[in-house]
Scaffold this active site. Structure first.
Site, PDB file in Angstrom:
ATOM      1  N   LYS A  25      -2.715  -0.573  -4.044  1.00 57.39           N
ATOM      2  CA  LYS A  25      -2.018   0.674  -3.771  1.00 57.39           C
ATOM      3  C   LYS A  25      -0.715   0.380  -3.033  1.00 57.39           C
ATOM      4  O   LYS A  25      -0.694  -0.324  -2.038  1.00 57.39           O
ATOM      5  CB  LYS A  25      -2.884   1.595  -2.913  1.00 57.39           C
ATOM      6  N   ALA A  26       0.348   0.921  -3.554  1.00 57.55           N
ATOM      7  CA  ALA A  26       1.648   0.751  -2.915  1.00 57.55           C
ATOM      8  C   ALA A  26       1.802   1.836  -1.860  1.00 57.55           C
ATOM      9  O   ALA A  26       2.328   2.905  -2.103  1.00 57.55           O
ATOM     10  CB  ALA A  26       2.760   0.851  -3.958  1.00 57.55           C
TER      11      ALA A  26
END
Length: 652
Positions: A25-26
């Protein structure tokens, strides 16, 4: 694609093998360094003649760590927030213009850098604090006469997080201290601190402890921090980091110990595509995410910088289309797109041009299955994409994906699919190859969990034909293979000692270093730091003799091959076939002696040296050139070329 099938979620016991987990997840990260400013933390280590011994106090080392991390995050994670909070200081400061809250709510807490995206001014300010004899350091870093309340420290961090980063997915508080029991005889203060810590965890804030120890003394977590740091009892690794202060001769500095748990200058891992439909058959569709695991890092240019002035400035660009015949400005409405066909232009509207490039929506559609042995290693001419199931698009995707993965592994099969990665993207055929999980979890190297890979299958134009006369892999002799195996064994490193993350792209790091120097108005460094340069001295020490032995054996084998070719050529010349017009090798030396432009004449060699084409000569020609000039003619081709270049340079 059909309706979304309402599959049940897969239980962990349904399959013998598990896919594992992947989380790329960014998300933005908010980080606060809470540094204890006590007399013991400010005390410098004892003097030592060892160059590798610690010379900085614990506070100074922590600030250097924060400074380094701040500079790295500006480049690698430009949206992350960082802040620095001193506790145990004589002075109190929360925010500018908020003196009442500072004095009443958070005594002996000094917010040096408020939680925000680091700017060049923040880095300069922190760098000035680290300078020897800094007036700001002597004014701020003064220990308080009384013990600071840890509940005030945690409450101050709580207020900073809630006001500055309320919606961040990741919020962390780093506590750096050497005091394992700040409230030894005050039960109420301990309970108040535990309450404040629980409030932070309820907000989703993770508290990490960097415990500074000295010598043989132990940092007892049970005295106070067991109620502050929430640890998973089933996990071997805890969220607290035991950092031992280096003593003389250890060779481990405090700063390196603090930084060792923080990744630096790494590209954020983001999904290449999310929730893409994966069609296994008519009416059977699941959703997957894709990740480009092997991606080349390249400098991302967001602007141009003008350096010819006294001060570097960001250049403002303007674009204009100019007519070739009249040099007038062409407006956007006058531009038409066309293709040249048969000497005439065929014009297309934007809608027509878009429809030509439209091959359908992004999807992965299985069209068949093949035996895995049909996929050769040289088929991987492009980057592969790692895919993993996602429940966001279709419920039950994990269960179906796991069944497909398990079946492909057991049957030793691969899938063949039609794949469009992006909207308006070009379609391609891909092989769906299953992979198992990491085989050695103790190696210390991050590995991708089990899943499926999309390997682009090359078209005929993507594969180069081998050179003429080459029918297979190059062959070697058993003696050369044995000697090379010895060299390879000498050059191998233990799995636990090699970490690819420690070898960054030198060109990219040089780009970052230049940006940093311009932003902070520092001197531009003369040369980059390249950790990828081989350690020639160590290589020579470990296997230099083996390499020379292999080189001598290779020269001998090459000579035997040349002799066999010469004998075969002589036999061919004795046949009844008409004589060849090809010049013999003896013609080249005689031509050079007569001053003609042969391969080994002085003039030709000097010209080749200037043009940089000496490496195009064959090994036989290079050896002839060296023998004629009384130079040793043994070794690999690169050694022969270097000797010829040295001769040409000396005789220019």
């Amino acid at each position: 694609m059909g309706d979304r099938p309402d599959y049940e979620r897969r239980d962990e016991d349904d399959e013998e093998e598990e896919l594992g987990e992947i989380d790329y997840k960014a998300q933005k990260d908010a980080l606060i360094f809470a540094i204890d400013v006590s007399s013991s933390m400010l005390q410098a280590p004892p003097h030592s003649d060892n160059k590798k011994a610690d010379k900085d106090s614990a506070v100074l080392a922590a600030l250097k760590c924060a400074n380094q991390l701040m500079q790295q995050r500006i480049i690698s994670n430009p949206k992350d927030m960082m802040g620095i909070l001193f506790f145990g200081t004589e002075k109190t400061k929360f925010r500018e213009g908020d003196a009442n809250r500072s004095a009443l709510g958070y005594p002996h807490c000094y917010v040096y850098t408020d939680l925000d995206i680091p700017s060049a001014e923040d880095v300069k300010s922190l760098k000035g604090l680290l300078e020897e004899g800094s007036e700001e350091a002597t004014e701020i870093l003064v220990p308080a006469k009384e013990q600071v309340s840890m509940s005030s420290v945690l409450f101050c961090a709580n207020q900073i997080f809630t006001t500055k980063a309320p919606n961040f997915g990741s919020r962390r508080l780093f506590i750096i201290t050497d005091n394992d029991d700040p409230h030894a005889n005050d039960k109420k203060s301990k309970e108040a601190a535990a309450t404040r810590a629980k409030d932070l965890y309820d907000l989703g804030v993770t508290i990490d402890l960097f415990a500074i120890t000295r010598g043989d003394t132990k940092f007892e977590l049970t005295k106070f921090y067991d109620d502050i740091i929430y640890r998973d009892p089933t996990s071997e690794e805890t969220s607290s980091y035991r950092v031992s202060k280096a003593t003389s001769g250890d060779g481990i500095t405090l700063m390196n110990s603090l930084v060792s748990n923080i990744n630096s200058k790494q590209t954020p891992k983001r999904a290449y595509f999310s929730n893409m439909p994966f069609e296994l058959g008519p009416g059977l569709t699941i959703s997957v995410k894709g990740y480009l695991i092997m991606q080349k890092q390249a400098p991302a240019r967001s602007c141009y910088v003008w350096l010819d002035d006294e001060k570097a400035q960001i250049a403002v660009g303007e674009t204009a289309r100019i007519a070739e015949d009249s040099a007038r400005t062409v407006e956007t409405g006058e531009v038409k797109k066309a293709y040249k066909f048969g000497g005439e232009y065929v014009y297309f509207s934007e809608e027509e041009q878009s429809s030509i490039k439209q091959f359908g929506s992004a999807a992965i559609r299985i069209i068949g299955f093949k035996d895995r042995s049909l996929l050769k290693f040289w088929h991987a001419v492009k980057k592969s994409t790692f895919i993993f199931p996602s429940e966001e698009g279709f419920v039950g995707s994990t269960r179906v994906f796991s069944a497909l993965w398990t079946k492909l592994l057991k049957s030793n099969k691969i899938g063949v699919a039609w794949h469009i990665a992006r909207k308006n993207g070009n379609p391609q055929l891909v092989a769906i190859v299953p992979s198992r999980g990491p085989s050695d979890e103790t190696s210390g190297i991050e590995a991708i969990p089990a899943g499926l890979w999309l390997v682009p299958i090359p078209f005929a134009d993507d594969v180069r034909e081998p050179p003429e006369g080459v029918t297979g892999r190059p062959t070697t002799t058993p003696d050369l293979a044995t000697k090379m195996h010895t060299i390879i064994r000498q050059l191998q490193l233990p799995a636990a000692s090699y970490n690819p993350a420690k070898y960054p792209n030198p060109a990219l790091q040089w780009h970052y270093r230049i940006l940093q120097a311009l932003a902070l108005e520092d001197e531009v460094p003369e040369q980059p730091d390249d950790a990828t340069v081989p350690k020639y001295r160590a290589i020579h020490k470990r296997c230099g003799a083996y390499i020379q032995e292999w080189s001598a054996a290779a020269d001998e084998a090459m000579g035997q091959i040349q002799d066999r070719k010469s004998v075969k050529r002589d036999l061919d010349d004795d046949d009844d076939a008409p004589p060849r017009s090809k010049k013999t090798k003896s013609a080249a030396p005689s031509a050079s002696k007569n001053g003609e432009s042969g391969a080994s004449s002085d003039a030709v060699l000097k010209k080749r040296y200037k043009d940089g084409t000496l490496s195009k000569l064959t090994v036989a020609d290079l050896k002839t050139v060296l023998v004629e000039r009384g130079i040793e003619a043994k070794g690999l081709k690169k050694d022969l070329v270097e000797r010829v270049e040295q001769w040409a340079e000396d005789n220019m």
